[in-house]
Design a protein around this motif. Sequence first.
Motif, PDB file in Angstrom:
ATOM      1  N   GLN A  58       0.837  -1.188   0.000  1.00  0.00           N
ATOM      2  CA  GLN A  58       0.000   0.000   0.000  1.00  0.00           C
ATOM      3  C   GLN A  58       0.872   1.238   0.000  1.00  0.00           C
ATOM      4  N   LYS A  59       0.450   2.239  -0.735  1.00  0.00           N
ATOM      5  CA  LYS A  59       1.185   3.499  -0.775  1.00  0.00           C
ATOM      6  C   LYS A  59       0.788   4.341   0.433  1.00  0.00           C
ATOM      7  N   GLY A  60       1.753   5.081   0.959  1.00  0.00           N
ATOM      8  CA  GLY A  60       1.432   5.986   2.037  1.00  0.00           C
ATOM      9  C   GLY A  60       2.178   5.709   3.317  1.00  0.00           C
ATOM     10  N   GLY A  61       2.870   4.610   3.438  1.00  0.00           N
ATOM     11  CA  GLY A  61       3.696   4.348   4.594  1.00  0.00           C
ATOM     12  C   GLY A  61       3.013   3.645   5.749  1.00  0.00           C
TER      13      GLY A  61
END
Length: 62
Positions: A58-61
């Motif tokens: 998932q992107k965003g950390g």
Amino acid sequence: MKKEETSKQEFDYISFARESCLVAGFFMLGYGIWSIYPPAAWIVCGGLLLWVGFPQKQKGGD
């Protein structure tokens, strides 16, 4: 007496066809590789199952 409504879910034939083709393609690939060199079929098919089975990043950390 109140008549209860039941919601019917329609069967998604397009999704079913795509999934069926994916499974059939996987088995055909496995059989083709098995015909050439059996241990390679285990390695390739196992790798494909791991690739499909792991959740995507998932992107965003978080």
